[in-house]
Design a protein around this motif. Sequence first.
Motif, PDB file in Angstrom:
ATOM      1  N   GLN A 250       0.436  -1.036  -0.246  1.00 50.88           N
ATOM      2  CA  GLN A 250      -0.141  -0.165   0.390  1.00 50.88           C
ATOM      3  C   GLN A 250       0.760   1.661   0.086  1.00 50.88           C
ATOM      4  O   GLN A 250       2.019   1.419   0.450  1.00 50.88           O
ATOM      5  CB  GLN A 250      -0.208  -0.054   1.411  1.00 50.88           C
ATOM      6  N   VAL A 251       0.748   2.666  -0.762  1.00 49.55           N
ATOM      7  CA  VAL A 251       1.107   3.487  -0.648  1.00 49.55           C
ATOM      8  C   VAL A 251      -0.100   4.606  -0.687  1.00 49.55           C
ATOM      9  O   VAL A 251      -0.815   4.938  -0.613  1.00 49.55           O
ATOM     10  CB  VAL A 251       1.583   3.466  -2.086  1.00 49.55           C
ATOM     11  N   GLN A 252       0.891   5.427   0.536  1.00 46.92           N
ATOM     12  CA  GLN A 252      -0.276   6.975   0.641  1.00 46.92           C
ATOM     13  C   GLN A 252       1.140   8.556  -0.548  1.00 46.92           C
ATOM     14  O   GLN A 252       1.583   8.434  -0.031  1.00 46.92           O
ATOM     15  CB  GLN A 252       0.605   7.251   2.223  1.00 46.92           C
ATOM     16  N   LEU A 253      -0.107   8.479  -0.492  1.00 49.78           N
ATOM     17  CA  LEU A 253       0.269  10.179  -1.597  1.00 49.78           C
ATOM     18  C   LEU A 253      -0.162  11.537  -1.059  1.00 49.78           C
ATOM     19  O   LEU A 253      -1.470  11.460  -0.634  1.00 49.78           O
ATOM     20  CB  LEU A 253      -0.136   9.780  -2.896  1.00 49.78           C
ATOM     21  N   VAL A 254       0.258  12.147  -0.371  1.00 54.58           N
ATOM     22  CA  VAL A 254       0.408  14.177   0.076  1.00 54.58           C
ATOM     23  C   VAL A 254       0.766  14.435  -1.163  1.00 54.58           C
ATOM     24  O   VAL A 254       1.628  14.709  -1.463  1.00 54.58           O
ATOM     25  CB  VAL A 254       0.905  13.749   1.094  1.00 54.58           C
ATOM     26  N   GLU A 255      -0.041  15.523  -1.577  1.00 57.30           N
ATOM     27  CA  GLU A 255       0.515  16.738  -2.781  1.00 57.30           C
ATOM     28  C   GLU A 255       0.454  17.886  -1.873  1.00 57.30           C
ATOM     29  O   GLU A 255       0.208  18.668  -0.945  1.00 57.30           O
ATOM     30  CB  GLU A 255      -0.646  17.156  -3.714  1.00 57.30           C
ATOM     31  N   SER A 256       1.366  18.915  -2.274  1.00 60.92           N
ATOM     32  CA  SER A 256       1.683  19.742  -1.892  1.00 60.92           C
ATOM     33  C   SER A 256       2.049  20.434  -3.068  1.00 60.92           C
ATOM     34  O   SER A 256       2.520  20.680  -4.667  1.00 60.92           O
ATOM     35  CB  SER A 256       2.853  20.019  -0.910  1.00 60.92           C
TER      36      SER A 256
ATOM     37  N   LEU B   7       3.300  27.136 -10.792  1.00 61.23           N
ATOM     38  CA  LEU B   7       3.210  26.233 -10.188  1.00 61.23           C
ATOM     39  C   LEU B   7       4.159  25.565 -10.226  1.00 61.23           C
ATOM     40  O   LEU B   7       3.790  24.459 -11.039  1.00 61.23           O
ATOM     41  CB  LEU B   7       1.845  25.987  -9.668  1.00 61.23           C
ATOM     42  N   ARG B   8       4.714  24.182  -9.112  1.00 65.36           N
ATOM     43  CA  ARG B   8       5.063  23.317  -9.237  1.00 65.36           C
ATOM     44  C   ARG B   8       4.489  21.909  -7.864  1.00 65.36           C
ATOM     45  O   ARG B   8       4.210  22.835  -7.134  1.00 65.36           O
ATOM     46  CB  ARG B   8       7.090  22.705  -9.426  1.00 65.36           C
ATOM     47  N   LEU B   9       3.945  21.290  -8.465  1.00 66.18           N
ATOM     48  CA  LEU B   9       3.474  20.451  -7.467  1.00 66.18           C
ATOM     49  C   LEU B   9       4.076  19.277  -7.072  1.00 66.18           C
ATOM     50  O   LEU B   9       5.072  18.700  -8.131  1.00 66.18           O
ATOM     51  CB  LEU B   9       1.712  19.831  -8.093  1.00 66.18           C
ATOM     52  N   SER B  10       3.594  18.836  -6.067  1.00 63.14           N
ATOM     53  CA  SER B  10       4.532  17.937  -5.783  1.00 63.14           C
ATOM     54  C   SER B  10       3.711  16.549  -5.168  1.00 63.14           C
ATOM     55  O   SER B  10       3.159  17.125  -4.653  1.00 63.14           O
ATOM     56  CB  SER B  10       5.807  18.117  -4.770  1.00 63.14           C
ATOM     57  N   CYS B  11       4.010  15.224  -5.004  1.00 65.08           N
ATOM     58  CA  CYS B  11       3.385  14.327  -4.764  1.00 65.08           C
ATOM     59  C   CYS B  11       4.470  13.716  -4.079  1.00 65.08           C
ATOM     60  O   CYS B  11       5.507  12.637  -5.235  1.00 65.08           O
ATOM     61  CB  CYS B  11       2.549  13.804  -5.959  1.00 65.08           C
ATOM     62  N   ALA B  12       4.499  13.601  -2.658  1.00 65.29           N
ATOM     63  CA  ALA B  12       5.185  12.481  -1.821  1.00 65.29           C
ATOM     64  C   ALA B  12       4.617  11.213  -1.526  1.00 65.29           C
ATOM     65  O   ALA B  12       3.145  11.197  -0.517  1.00 65.29           O
ATOM     66  CB  ALA B  12       5.897  13.207  -1.082  1.00 65.29           C
ATOM     67  N   ALA B  13       5.207   9.969  -1.909  1.00 62.30           N
ATOM     68  CA  ALA B  13       4.480   9.177  -1.529  1.00 62.30           C
ATOM     69  C   ALA B  13       5.707   8.075  -0.494  1.00 62.30           C
ATOM     70  O   ALA B  13       6.430   8.399  -0.469  1.00 62.30           O
ATOM     71  CB  ALA B  13       4.643   7.656  -3.113  1.00 62.30           C
TER      72      ALA B  13
ATOM     73  N   TYR C 221      -4.939   4.491  -5.970  1.00 57.87           N
ATOM     74  CA  TYR C 221      -4.157   4.998  -4.730  1.00 57.87           C
ATOM     75  C   TYR C 221      -4.255   6.320  -5.445  1.00 57.87           C
ATOM     76  O   TYR C 221      -3.771   6.330  -6.308  1.00 57.87           O
ATOM     77  CB  TYR C 221      -2.635   4.650  -3.996  1.00 57.87           C
ATOM     78  N   TRP C 222      -4.340   7.488  -3.752  1.00 56.86           N
ATOM     79  CA  TRP C 222      -5.116   8.564  -4.316  1.00 56.86           C
ATOM     80  C   TRP C 222      -4.481   9.487  -2.961  1.00 56.86           C
ATOM     81  O   TRP C 222      -4.803   8.883  -1.987  1.00 56.86           O
ATOM     82  CB  TRP C 222      -6.283   8.634  -5.186  1.00 56.86           C
ATOM     83  N   GLY C 223      -4.136  10.540  -3.596  1.00 55.28           N
ATOM     84  CA  GLY C 223      -3.931  11.447  -2.525  1.00 55.28           C
ATOM     85  C   GLY C 223      -5.043  12.077  -2.260  1.00 55.28           C
ATOM     86  O   GLY C 223      -6.352  12.126  -3.121  1.00 55.28           O
ATOM     87  N   GLN C 224      -5.062  13.341  -1.525  1.00 53.52           N
ATOM     88  CA  GLN C 224      -6.275  14.091  -1.306  1.00 53.52           C
ATOM     89  C   GLN C 224      -6.237  15.609  -1.605  1.00 53.52           C
ATOM     90  O   GLN C 224      -7.698  16.083  -1.796  1.00 53.52           O
ATOM     91  CB  GLN C 224      -6.284  14.678   0.354  1.00 53.52           C
ATOM     92  N   GLY C 225      -5.504  16.075  -2.737  1.00 52.71           N
ATOM     93  CA  GLY C 225      -5.710  17.056  -3.566  1.00 52.71           C
ATOM     94  C   GLY C 225      -5.132  18.219  -3.206  1.00 52.71           C
ATOM     95  O   GLY C 225      -4.620  18.140  -1.585  1.00 52.71           O
ATOM     96  N   THR C 226      -5.050  19.224  -3.796  1.00 50.17           N
ATOM     97  CA  THR C 226      -4.265  20.651  -3.534  1.00 50.17           C
ATOM     98  C   THR C 226      -5.048  21.615  -4.942  1.00 50.17           C
ATOM     99  O   THR C 226      -4.730  20.844  -5.900  1.00 50.17           O
ATOM    100  CB  THR C 226      -2.805  20.969  -4.100  1.00 50.17           C
ATOM    101  N   GLN C 227      -5.538  22.493  -3.979  1.00 47.66           N
ATOM    102  CA  GLN C 227      -5.878  23.111  -4.720  1.00 47.66           C
ATOM    103  C   GLN C 227      -5.187  24.227  -5.780  1.00 47.66           C
ATOM    104  O   GLN C 227      -4.136  24.882  -5.093  1.00 47.66           O
ATOM    105  CB  GLN C 227      -6.810  23.874  -3.569  1.00 47.66           C
ATOM    106  N   VAL C 228      -5.379  24.446  -6.921  1.00 52.23           N
ATOM    107  CA  VAL C 228      -4.483  25.731  -8.006  1.00 52.23           C
ATOM    108  C   VAL C 228      -6.303  26.510  -8.160  1.00 52.23           C
ATOM    109  O   VAL C 228      -6.417  25.739  -8.819  1.00 52.23           O
ATOM    110  CB  VAL C 228      -3.830  24.727  -9.090  1.00 52.23           C
ATOM    111  N   THR C 229      -5.732  28.022  -7.935  1.00 53.23           N
ATOM    112  CA  THR C 229      -6.320  29.135  -8.282  1.00 53.23           C
ATOM    113  C   THR C 229      -5.683  29.664  -9.322  1.00 53.23           C
ATOM    114  O   THR C 229      -4.247  30.457  -8.969  1.00 53.23           O
ATOM    115  CB  THR C 229      -7.382  29.683  -7.089  1.00 53.23           C
ATOM    116  N   VAL C 230      -6.156  29.981 -10.700  1.00 51.22           N
ATOM    117  CA  VAL C 230      -5.691  31.204 -11.371  1.00 51.22           C
ATOM    118  C   VAL C 230      -6.337  31.906 -11.862  1.00 51.22           C
ATOM    119  O   VAL C 230      -7.693  31.899 -12.524  1.00 51.22           O
ATOM    120  CB  VAL C 230      -5.058  29.551 -12.700  1.00 51.22           C
ATOM    121  N   SER C 231      -6.077  32.942 -11.380  1.00 54.73           N
ATOM    122  CA  SER C 231      -6.856  34.543 -11.463  1.00 54.73           C
ATOM    123  C   SER C 231      -6.750  35.078 -12.405  1.00 54.73           C
ATOM    124  O   SER C 231      -5.305  34.545 -13.796  1.00 54.73           O
ATOM    125  CB  SER C 231      -6.524  35.354 -10.471  1.00 54.73           C
ATOM    126  N   SER C 232      -7.894  35.359 -13.516  1.00 50.48           N
ATOM    127  CA  SER C 232      -7.221  36.393 -14.843  1.00 50.48           C
ATOM    128  C   SER C 232      -6.983  37.360 -14.244  1.00 50.48           C
ATOM    129  O   SER C 232      -6.874  38.187 -13.747  1.00 50.48           O
ATOM    130  CB  SER C 232      -8.947  36.282 -15.378  1.00 50.48           C
TER     131      SER C 232
END
Length: 123
Positions: free
Chosen positions: A1-7, A18-24, A112-123
């Motif tokens: 099993q693997v646990q995933l954490v996005e940041s 932006l650079r997203l990371s996902c640590a397993a 397996y899935w992480g919990q997600g990380t919000q990305v918001t792009v403003s115009s």
Amino acid sequence: QVQLVESGGGLVQAGGSLRLSCAASGRTFNNYAMGWFRQAPGKEREFVAAISRAGVTSSADSVKGRFTVSRDNAKNTVYLQMSSLKPEDTAVYYCAAKSDLYYYTQLERYDYWGQGTQVTVSS
């Protein structure tokens, strides 16, 4: 099993990066193909990019040339480098893992899935 954490998510102006990371967790990260998906409000979760165990990559047409997926097996981490961001890239971004040689673009193939990380792009 693997646990995933996005940041790495956050608020950025259009055209920014932006650079997203996902640590397993676990010691068998290099046995997994990894994927990035996103889900905007009111929309279904969709494929963004993926990378196989051997480092072969694929990305959705909507992000080709702007997003790059990579992995560092020594750090048990997969990355999503996003540039030239657009307001339509606004979503929660999820990483996913599949114990397999090859990547998949279908979300139901991932175990397996992480919990997600919000990305918001403003115009």
